[in-house]
Write a protein that holds these residues in place. Structure first.
Motif, short mmCIF file in Angstrom:
data_model
loop_
_atom_site.label_atom_id
_atom_site.label_comp_id
_atom_site.label_asym_id
_atom_site.label_seq_id
_atom_site.Cartn_x
_atom_site.Cartn_y
_atom_site.Cartn_z
N ALA H 118 33.91 42.63 51.57
CA ALA H 118 35.23 41.42 50.83
C ALA H 118 36.22 42.08 51.56
O ALA H 118 37.05 41.90 51.99
CB ALA H 118 34.90 40.70 49.21
N ASN H 119 35.82 43.55 51.06
CA ASN H 119 37.35 44.34 50.80
C ASN H 119 37.83 44.39 52.40
O ASN H 119 38.39 44.17 52.66
CB ASN H 119 37.67 45.18 50.29
CG ASN H 119 37.94 45.28 48.40
OD1 ASN H 119 38.43 44.29 48.61
ND2 ASN H 119 37.99 46.16 47.87
N ILE H 121 36.06 42.52 54.78
CA ILE H 121 36.56 41.96 55.38
C ILE H 121 38.13 41.22 55.47
O ILE H 121 39.14 41.52 56.35
CB ILE H 121 35.90 40.45 55.48
CG1 ILE H 121 34.55 41.21 55.69
CG2 ILE H 121 36.12 39.66 55.78
CD1 ILE H 121 33.78 39.93 55.26
N THR H 122 38.69 41.77 54.50
CA THR H 122 40.00 41.38 53.81
C THR H 122 41.21 42.39 54.66
O THR H 122 41.81 42.02 55.36
CB THR H 122 40.27 41.53 52.29
OG1 THR H 122 39.64 40.41 51.94
CG2 THR H 122 41.61 41.09 52.52
N THR H 127 41.13 38.63 59.56
CA THR H 127 39.83 37.58 58.32
C THR H 127 40.22 38.09 57.28
O THR H 127 41.19 39.07 56.60
CB THR H 127 38.62 38.16 58.84
OG1 THR H 127 38.80 39.45 58.66
CG2 THR H 127 37.70 37.50 59.64
N LEU H 128 39.81 37.24 55.96
CA LEU H 128 40.68 37.14 55.48
C LEU H 128 39.40 36.58 54.54
O LEU H 128 39.05 35.84 54.57
CB LEU H 128 41.61 36.67 54.59
CG LEU H 128 42.58 36.24 53.36
CD1 LEU H 128 43.08 38.28 52.83
CD2 LEU H 128 43.53 35.96 53.75
N THR H 129 39.00 36.84 53.11
CA THR H 129 38.39 36.50 52.06
C THR H 129 39.12 35.59 51.41
O THR H 129 39.73 36.00 50.62
CB THR H 129 37.82 37.71 51.49
OG1 THR H 129 36.96 38.55 51.74
CG2 THR H 129 36.30 36.80 50.95
N VAL H 130 38.52 34.70 50.99
CA VAL H 130 39.60 33.97 50.11
C VAL H 130 38.30 33.77 48.85
O VAL H 130 39.04 32.94 47.61
CB VAL H 130 39.57 32.53 51.06
CG1 VAL H 130 40.32 31.20 49.79
CG2 VAL H 130 40.99 32.44 51.50
N GLY H 131 36.92 33.00 49.06
CA GLY H 131 36.18 32.85 48.34
C GLY H 131 35.16 33.56 48.27
O GLY H 131 34.09 34.17 49.38
N VAL H 132 34.16 33.15 47.31
CA VAL H 132 32.79 33.90 46.98
C VAL H 132 31.96 33.04 46.59
O VAL H 132 32.28 32.51 45.57
CB VAL H 132 33.10 35.74 46.47
CG1 VAL H 132 31.39 35.71 46.51
CG2 VAL H 132 33.80 35.87 46.35
N PHE H 140 33.91 32.88 51.65
CA PHE H 140 34.31 31.82 52.51
C PHE H 140 35.50 33.02 52.75
O PHE H 140 36.09 33.59 52.29
CB PHE H 140 34.78 31.11 51.51
CG PHE H 140 33.85 30.05 51.07
CD1 PHE H 140 33.53 28.84 51.80
CD2 PHE H 140 33.15 30.30 49.89
CE1 PHE H 140 32.37 28.48 51.23
CE2 PHE H 140 31.85 30.21 48.82
CZ PHE H 140 31.75 28.91 50.04
N HIS H 142 38.95 33.46 55.64
CA HIS H 142 40.01 32.52 56.69
C HIS H 142 40.45 32.82 57.16
O HIS H 142 40.81 34.00 57.59
CB HIS H 142 41.26 32.96 54.99
CG HIS H 142 42.45 31.78 55.93
ND1 HIS H 142 43.67 32.58 56.63
CD2 HIS H 142 43.10 30.47 56.25
CE1 HIS H 142 44.17 31.72 57.43
NE2 HIS H 142 44.09 31.09 56.72
#
Lengths: 94, 113, 85, 117, 84, 523, 121, 175, 155
Positions: H118-119, H121-122, H127-132, H140, H142
């Motif tokens: 997730a990090n 990806i962020t 891309t940006l992780t919005v939810g897990v 999820f 963005h």
């Protein structure tokens, strides 16, 4: 009314603070003998490289103790505030 | 330390011992007067009840409540109290405003002398 | 070299002010939090540069503390925003 | 050495500026987060890198002990920054989504469907 | 000279954030401004050669004060009333 | 061993209550042990205070330097100025120490019974000890910043104690008011400290007094110091917090809050006389008139606001304001004539003695009155005067204590209030007859309002809703009786008290050069 | 020195004045308790800045000898110690006041000072 | 015990890292620092061993994993990050965005690897992780720029987001 | 409610590092910027980080406020005793009597600019430790109690 009063007070205090700001020597303090003493002798007398800590714990140790006491007081205050009341510990509301 | 000396105020003096002596004399006189009174008085009898033209005294009417005391005084100074009491608003920012108001006034005075 | 560092500092300061514009304009609270996050990062960067400019090694500790702890404030705000508290 | 430091510094500042411009220009929270997280983190990492290079070169050149410790500490700061920024951006994005600030120009929103169902 | 300019800009940022604390009616936004204010204040202490104070301000001001303000807002309510 | 203890008494004075406060959360779970611990340590504190005060009155001022090689070595090695925190205890400080010691002991005895039913008692006693420590520090310290820190301890613990009955909204409100207003006052003091520091690079009061130049910044600093301290002691027009806080706090706390506000009063006098009281350099009469004006306003507004009150503790709180006015008046007259040696000798000295004597008298009888009000509240559960009555039948000791306190506050001989008021009236009459007349009028109104309280509390037949009321528990009675005895004692031997305690204190307050010389060495 | 250069030379002190007045204006004109406490925090911050400013010397370094540059002047240490103390006192008092506010909200269901006046007169 | 050690070693390493250059033991440290560092690390590990791992994460004990992690950071990750920033720069300058949130099958098993992914990806392109998703570890994301074709695609895999096969590398050092 | 898995993991991983960093700041109080207050605040804020990431109940079950109260009291008592221990030796309170006495932190310090040695400072490092313990306990309790205040149903 309140606005006028408040603004007047702010004006007077503002004038005083501008006075303070322009009169207090900034960058070149007028008298520095006490602090020069600390800087010159602090390492020797307190054994600390950090003079601020030296002042905090040695020259002004009581201040620090009382400051820790203030924190303790605040903690007691908060824990008194959020304590659970005993059964029947109610007072009349008047 | 000499306790018996009087308290000098510069213009007058005050000695509690003199006062105590006077108090004792007064008490003696009061006791004398009291001893001349009726000796048949008994507690817990009808004698202690207030006599209001023969009627039974109402239980709660003869303790004057605090709110009713000094009604005349408050009425006489109504104008003063109507100004003064509303100043005590109970709002804490007003308290702050008062305090800094005094600071401001004092700053004006202090900086002008 | 000092000149370059100080110019970089000024640029960072201007950037901080620009980020504050977003903090002021909003429009929603998350936008402001984003601006706060950006300000955090920039402040840490400028602290690191300042440590070099002043040649005081120990100052970097401040930046580390800062980077660690501003995260906590951010998390609390996010927690409240997400109605998770 | 100075050239490397300067290049790192310029890159860092450039990306920082881009991030801030992105914050100002983008239309909604998520896109702003893209700009803020990636660009400012990357920029700050490069700024830190320039400091590390500078300090390391000074240490290698003069044997200046404090400079070694400077480089090491800055490295720690850099790691902390990258680590917390990524997680922080994630937390903000999720909080924004949960608080009802949905992506405003948006083609698709899987998370929203998820929350709805 | 550049450092003086930097100093002035940071002070401007301080004043802007302080003013926005006054300005915002949304308490959460005000708390965020206060956090930014604390951050910049820490930087200002740093500039005035007081690293001890800067650490204390960064730790207590930025982390803990924000946290307890948020908790207090959670314990009361978020918006100011329109009449206050 | 004994001499060591005596030598380090100033340090122990702070250390014992702090030790008690810090250890209370650890040991205070068991009620019996907590009671014993509290009473033992509070007795020790009081004894240390009294011992210290005695030695000051016997041997002259004491300087105790924290952290120096030798406790009496005020100046730093190889320099001509003090750098460390020190306690500078002259006769004035000793007077305040005596007051605090007496009240702390009485209040603790009382509160062991009165507040026994609360939860969170280890917090309560811890805070009480902290408040005692704060007040003791405030009156004894010789360092301006140290004073600020002690002030904050006293304020915060006072606020927490005022809000102790958290199930009532008004109590928490009162605590917030107190915390907010005294926090702001403390901040103002801090600004003044910064101003003085930035100019003279010193924090020691004596050193600052020796260096001060009376610039315009110093005037600002004076205002920023004096007004918050006047606020803290409840002078009109900054008195609004007083009735709120005093009324909502538990009675034992209220009795001690009176003492902390008098510690602020002490600080105000210390600032005016020692730090700024150089009649050669500035027009000191302006300060004097400022304090006299505050005093007259406080006296009059306080007492007139007291008369229509229905809440007994609120009424007493307004009286506290009014009585503070007497002290301000008495000492203010002394300050106003500081530059005029003849007037000072004629009536200024007497007036100051009256003011200072009133401090100790007021602390005792107002503490007593609050304690009796608390005893009544403890038994019948209301503070509303309209719902009281007939308690004289069931609570005779409380009534007698109340009578002693009420007559003392009204200035009826032979109680202690009379002696100090007499000194104030006569000397103020020489200063300004009009003010003296106002003071007497205020005294009459005080008597009137206490007649009201006495009537509606204790007179009248037994009330049906208070049928089961009994006398207050033994420790409360002991606490009250201790103070009542002191009220009568001080009234019967005013001369001895004035000559042995008050006069030295007044002289110490006036002796600016002496204070400086105590710290910085001979002139 | 003319006005402008005074302001630049004494910039932190003028910022102190502005921040102090901003905090005070919250206290005077705002009605929300939490906002008022924020005002107090602002005032505290201003005073801390003032204290630190009084101890600053031009081109000084921090008063720490560890790995410091040789031979530089040092800023005054005392005020820094004082400021540390006042920061801790500030956080203590604001934490306590915030818990008061939370309790007040529990009792009065409002944070508007105009409605929190259980005692008046 | 494993937790204790896996906390103790990195914590001690950090302390040593921070105090390097203080003396001459091993060329870098003062003896007192070493002793105090060991004591403090033991205290820290003892106090925090309880907390670390409440999300199912422990720091890896195996030094090989640390080396892999470091290699990952300076190698592919930095490259991806550079690409990300060029991408963001492009978007900032042109303002050409087409955002949307998509569900991505991460393929990760543990919380640690999910976090690392997730990090990553962020911090990587657009891309940006919005939810897990708490159960399946699905993320999820963005995405700042969804093309027509991407917007229509139903099943996403984390492999598709990167130029390299980052998820595989992450799995190697964190699972 | 707790935050997502990612945030929880990051918080968990960061916590020991925050703690050791706080202890580093405390232990080096007399050499580098920092000291008891700052280090204690760092550790307490790290606990706040855990609270933010996890549920309040989860954290308060492990970080017990009773234990924190003991920490706080012990820290303060330690500071008090350290400060006033000089009286037993017949010296004024807060005298740094351990300085160059041949005990733990007794090394004489090099004057002027130096890299700093941990073993200097006499009583000071111990005082730092005591204050750090106190501040850590105090700030953690404040956070925990205030959070518990939000939980309670006002009715």
């Amino acid at each position: 009314m309140r606005i006028i009063l408040g603004l007047t007070i702010l004006l007077v205090l503002g004038a005083a603070f501008v006075h303070i700001a322009s009169d207090v020597p900034f960058g070149k303090p007028a008298v520095t003998d006490m602090d020069d003493y600390f800087i010159a002798n602090g390492q020797e007398q307190t054994g600390a490289n950090n003079i601020v800590t030296g002042v905090l714990f040695d020259y002004r140790g009581l201040d620090t103790l009382i400051e820790a006491t203030v924190l303790f007081t605040a903690v007691l205050g908060v824990s008194v505030m959020f304590r659970k009341l005993k059964e029947g510990e109610q007072y009349e509301n008047d | 330390m000499d306790v018996t000396t009087t308290l000098e105020t510069g213009y007058g003096a005050w000695s509690p011992l003199v006062w105590l002596a006077a108090f004792a004399v007064t008490m003696v006189i009061a006791l004398l007067i009291r001893s001349t009174g009726e000796s048949r008085y008994k507690k817990d009898s009808n004698q202690t009840k207030p006599f209001i033209s023969g009627n039974e005294a109402p239980q709660d009417a003869y303790h004057i409540r605090a709110g009713n005391l000094y009604w005349g005084y408050l009425e006489a100074l109504k104008g003063y109290y109507q100004k003064l009491v509303p100043l005590h608003t109970g709002i804490m920012t007003d308290y702050v405003l008062w305090m800094f108001g005094v600071v401001a006034i004092m700053l004006l005075i202090g900086l002008s002398i | 070299m000092t000149g370059a560092w100080t110019i970089a500092l000024v640029v960072l300061a201007v950037l901080i002010l620009l980020a504050l514009v977003r903090l002021l304009r909003g429009p929603s609270v998350p936008d402001r939090v984003v601006a706060l996050d950006a300000v955090n990062t920039l402040v840490v960067a400028s602290m690191i540069i300042l440590a070099v400019v002043k040649k005081q090694v120990i100052f970097v500790d401040v930046a580390i503390v800062y980077a660690l702890l501003s995260f906590v404030g951010l998390l609390f705000i996010a927690k409240y925003l997400g109605r998770e508290m | 050495m100075e050239a490397v430091v300067l290049i790192c510094l310029v890159i860092g500042l450039l990306f920082n500026s881009l991030g801030i411009i992105g914050i100002l220009r983008f239309p909604d929270v998520y896109t702003r987060l893209h700009a803020s997280t990636k660009a400012t983190t990357f920029g700050s990492i490069f700024v830190s890198l320039s400091v590390i290079v500078y300090a390391a070169a000074r240490f290698a050149g003069d044997g200046d002990r404090p400079m070694l410790s400077l480089a090491l500490h800055v490295l720690v700061a850099m790691f902390v920054l990258a680590f917390t920024n990524a997680a922080g951006a994630h937390a903000i994005a999720r909080a924004a989504h949960r608080s009802g600030t949905l992506p405003s120009p948006s083609v698709r929103d899987d998370l929203n469907e998820e929350a709805g169902s | 000279m550049m450092l003086v300019l930097f100093h002035l800009l940071i002070l401007a940022g301080l004043i802007i954030t302080a003013a926005s604390v006054v300005y915002f009616r949304d308490l959460l936004a005000a708390a965020i401004s206060l956090a930014a204010f604390s951050l910049l204040l820490a930087l200002e202490f740093y500039l005035l050669q007081a690293p001890d104070v800067a650490i204390a301000e960064a730790g207590i001001g930025a982390g803990l004060t924000t946290a307890i303000y948020i908790i207090a807002i959670r314990g009361t309510k978020r918006k100011e009333d329109p009449d206050e | 061993m004994m001499s060591t203890l005596q030598q380090h008494a100033p340090a122990l004075l702070i250390a014992i209550p702090l030790f008690a406060a810090f250890s209370m959360p650890l040991v205070g779970k068991n009620p019996g042990f907590r009671k014993m611990w509290t009473i033992v340590l509070m007795t020790l504190t009081s004894l240390t205070g009294l011992m210290l005060a005695c030695s000051v009155f016997r041997d002259g001022s004491i300087v105790y330097v924290f952290g120096a090689a030798d406790a009496s070595q005020a100046l730093a090695e190889g320099s001509g100025f003090p750098i460390r925190i020190m306690f500078t205890i002259d006769a004035m400080s000793a007077l305040m120490t005596i007051i605090i010691a007496i009240l702390a002991f009485a209040v603790t005895l009382y509160s062991l019974a009165a507040d026994g039913g609360h939860s969170g008692l280890e917090g309560f006693y811890s805070l009480l000890f902290l408040m005692v420590a704060g007040a003791l520090g405030m009156v004894n310290t010789g360092d301006l910043f140290n004073f600020f820190v002690f002030l904050e301890v006293a304020s915060l613990s006072g606020a927490a104690l005022a809000a102790f009955r958290i199930d009532k909204g008004v109590a928490v409100e009162a605590g917030l008011k107190y915390a907010l207003i005294s926090g702001l006052g403390g901040l103002s003091v801090l600004v003044a400290i910064g101003l003085l520091y930035s100019q003279y690079n010193a924090l020691n009061i004596a050193e600052l007094a020796a260096r001060i130049q009376f610039t315009r910044l110093d005037m600002i600093a004076f205002v920023l110091l004096a007004v918050p301290l006047a606020m803290k002691c409840g002078a009109v027009p900054m008195h609004f917090w007083t009735p709120d806080t005093y009324a909502a706090a538990p009675s034992s706390v209220t009795a001690f809050l009176v003492v902390t506000s008098q510690a602020s009063l002490y600080a105000l006098f210390r600032i005016c006389f020692t730090l700024f009281g150089d009649p050669a350099a500035i027009n000191i009469a302006v300060f004097g008139w400022f304090i006299v004006a505050l005093g007259v306003l406080s006296m009059f507004v306080g007492v007139t606001m007291a008369i229509p009150q229905k809440d007994v503790k609120r009424l007493m709180a307004y009286h506290a304001i009014s009585q503070t006015g007497y002290m301000l008046l008495g000492v203010g007259v002394g300050l106003a004539v500081l530059g005029n040696a003849k007037a000072l000798g004629d009536y200024g000295m007497t007036s100051m003695s009256g003011g200072l004597f009133h401090i100790i008298n007021h602390a005792i009888y107002k503490g007593l009155l609050f304690l009796t009000a608390g005893a009544v509240f403890y038994r019948i559960g209301t503070r509303n005067l309209n719902r009281m009555g007939g308690l004289g039948h069931t609570m005779p000791v409380t009534m007698i204590c109340f009578i002693a306190g009420a007559l003392a506050i009204a200035g009826i001989p032979p109680f202690n209030g009379f002696a100090s008021k007499l000194l104030i009236y006569e000397s103020v009459f020489a200063f300004n007859p009009f003010i003296a007349i106002v003071a007497m009028l205020v005294s009459i109104l005080t008597l009137a309002s206490f007649v009201k309280v006495f009537h509606s509390m204790f007179m009248g037949p037994r009330q049906p809703d208070h049928g089961e009321v009994r006398e207050a528990p033994r420790p409360m009675v002991i606490g009250m009786a201790l103070l009542a005895v002191l009220v009568i004692l001080f009234g019967l031997i005013p001369t001895a008290v004035v000559e042995s305690i008050i006069r030295p204190a007044a002289e110490a307050l006036l002796d600016r050069a002496g204070y400086i010389a105590t710290v910085l060495g001979g002139p | 020195m003319n006005g402008g250069s005074v302001i630049i030379a004494h910039a932190p002190l003028f910022a102190v004045a502005v921040i102090f007045l901003l905090g005070l204006s919250i206290l005077f004109f705002k009605r929300n308790l939490i906002k008022i406490l924020m005002g107090i925090t602002l005032i505290e911050a201003a005073i801390n800045l003032f204290l630190v400013s009084t101890g600053y010397r031009m081109d000084a370094i921090a008063p720490i000898f560890t790995n410091a540059p040789e031979g530089a002047v040092m800023a005054l240490p005392t005020v820094q110690a004082l400021t540390l103390t006042s920061i801790v006192i500030g956080v203590a008092s604001s934490a306590m006041m915030l818990s008061f506010v939370m309790l007040i909200y529990r009792h009065y269901k409002t944070t508007n000072v105009n409605r929190i006046r259980g005692m008046k007169g | 015990m494993k937790r204790f050690v896996s906390t103790l070693v990195p914590v001690m390493a950090l302390y040593m890292w921070l105090t390097a250059g203080s003396g001459d033991v091993f060329g870098l440290w003062a003896a007192s620092e070493l002793v105090l560092g060991a004591v403090l690390s033991v205290i820290t590990a003892w106090l925090t061993a309880l907390h670390v791992g409440s999300a199912g994460v422990t720091l890896p004990v195996n030094p090989l994993r640390w080396i892999l992690f470091a290699l990952y950071l300076i190698g592919p990750f930095l490259l991806e990050m550079a690409k990300a920033n060029l991408d963001v720069a492009y978007r900032v300058i042109t303002g050409r965005i087409n955002p949307g949130i998509v569900r991505v099958n991460s393929g990760m098993k543990t919380a640690g690897s999910t976090t690392a992914l997730a990090n990553s990806i962020t911090l990587t392109p657009g891309t940006l992780t919005v939810g897990v998703d708490e159960e399946t570890n699905d993320l999820f994301i963005h995405k700042i720029n969804l093309t027509e074709e991407e917007a229509a695609r139903s099943a996403w895999d984390s492999r598709d987001l990167f130029g390299f096969n980052l998820p595989a590398m992450i799995r190697r050092f964190s699972e | 409610m707790r935050m997502t898995k990612v945030v929880r993991t990051v918080a968990d991983l960061l916590y020991p590092f925050c703690m050791i960093f706080g202890l580093y700041v405390v232990a080096h109080g007399h050499l580098t910027p920092g000291g008891g207050f700052q280090g204690g605040a760092v550790i307490a804020t790290a606990t706040a980080l855990l609270i933010a990431a996890h549920r309040y109940d989860d954290v308060s079950a492990r970080v017990k406020s009773a234990r924190m109260k003991v920490f706080e009291s012990v820290g303060l008592l330690g500071f008090l005793i350290l400060g006033f221990s000089a009286i037993i030796l017949g010296q004024p309170a807060f005298r740094n009597w351990m300085l160059s006495r041949g005990s733990l932190f007794n090394d004489s310090v090099a004057f002027g600019v130096n890299p700093g040695a941990l073993t200097t400072g006499g009583l000071m490092p111990l005082m730092n430790l005591a204050v750090g313990l106190e501040v850590l306990g105090a700030l953690t309790i404040i956070t925990l109690y205030m959070l518990s205040g939000t939980k309670e149903d006002p009715s």
